[in-house]
Design a protein around this motif. Structure first.
Motif, short mmCIF file in Angstrom:
data_model
loop_
_atom_site.label_atom_id
_atom_site.label_comp_id
_atom_site.label_asym_id
_atom_site.label_seq_id
_atom_site.Cartn_x
_atom_site.Cartn_y
_atom_site.Cartn_z
N ARG A 128 -2.82 -12.47 -7.24
CA ARG A 128 -3.05 -13.71 -7.99
C ARG A 128 -2.62 -14.91 -7.16
N ASP A 129 -1.43 -14.81 -6.57
CA ASP A 129 -0.90 -15.92 -5.78
C ASP A 129 -1.76 -16.20 -4.54
N ARG A 130 -2.26 -15.17 -3.91
CA ARG A 130 -3.14 -15.37 -2.74
C ARG A 130 -4.43 -16.06 -3.13
N ILE A 131 -5.00 -15.66 -4.26
CA ILE A 131 -6.24 -16.30 -4.72
C ILE A 131 -5.98 -17.75 -5.08
N ILE A 132 -4.86 -18.04 -5.70
CA ILE A 132 -4.52 -19.43 -6.02
C ILE A 132 -4.44 -20.25 -4.74
N GLN A 133 -3.85 -19.69 -3.71
CA GLN A 133 -3.76 -20.41 -2.44
C GLN A 133 -5.14 -20.65 -1.84
N ILE A 134 -6.02 -19.70 -1.98
CA ILE A 134 -7.38 -19.85 -1.46
C ILE A 134 -8.14 -20.93 -2.24
N LEU A 135 -8.10 -20.84 -3.55
CA LEU A 135 -8.91 -21.75 -4.38
C LEU A 135 -8.34 -23.15 -4.49
#
Length: 190
Positions: free
Chosen positions: A72-79
């Motif tokens: 979840r945290d990685r996707i937040i960083q991407i988006l």
């Protein structure tokens, strides 16, 4: 993924033009691939947030919860282009996330240039559906742009996954998929 293969999934190639001393990137080739990946990430983020809520808070589920939170945290960083220290503030309110332009659309042929950004900025599926463009004189799903139709497809498919399956899928997408990126610079003219 289902076959148990160990090879990475190859998304394809993108070509980026680096400008302004590499502070601004312009996508030359791979727009559809990149847009599709971003829509998948947003739908996956929504599913992971829900999966974390569905997962039992016991010792047996600690590893699953940890994996889901990590992805979840990685996707937040991407988006949302945020640092580790900003992730919690994004999670508190996706509606007020510090969102930059995810992918600038400079196409002269695209009628719905802001649609991708609208979907990314929406904190959940229902608000995304309310906020996106509706095409006049079209009915049912035909009233939506291809951006939203693709997002809806991903969202619907991901909703069918259990929290454990969502974790495995997100791991595969984030850690076992590859993209070949070519960066080209502008030549100085004399």
């Amino acid at each position: 993924m289902d076959s148990g293969g160990t090879d990475s999934y190859f998304f394809g190639t993108i070509i980026i033009n680096c400008q302004d001393n590499d502070t601004k990137l312009s996508l030359i080739d791979g727009q559809q691939r990149t847009t599709t990946f971003i829509l998948l990430c947003k739908a996956l983020l929504l599913r992971i947030i829900q999966a974390i809520k569905e997962t039992k808070k016991d010792e047996e589920s600690e590893d699953l919860t940890y994996g889901l939170m990590k992805r979840r945290d990685r996707i937040i960083q991407i988006l949302y282009k945020v640092s580790d220290s900003q992730i919690l503030s994004v999670l508190k309110d996706l509606n007020s996330a510090p969102i930059g332009q995810v992918l600038e659309n400079n196409s002269i042929n695209e009628l719905y240039k802001n649609e991708l950004q609208t979907i990314i900025e929406s904190p959940d599926f229902d608000l995304a559906e309310q906020r996106v463009e509706k095409i006049k004189y079209k009915q049912k799903d035909n009233k939506y742009t291809n951006f939203f139709k693709n997002f809806k497809f991903f969202h619907t498919k991901l909703e069918e996954l259990s929290p454990s399956e969502a974790n495995v899928f997100s791991e595969y997408i984030l850690d076992k998929s590859r993209l070949l990126k070519y960066e080209v610079g502008m030549l100085n003219r004399l």
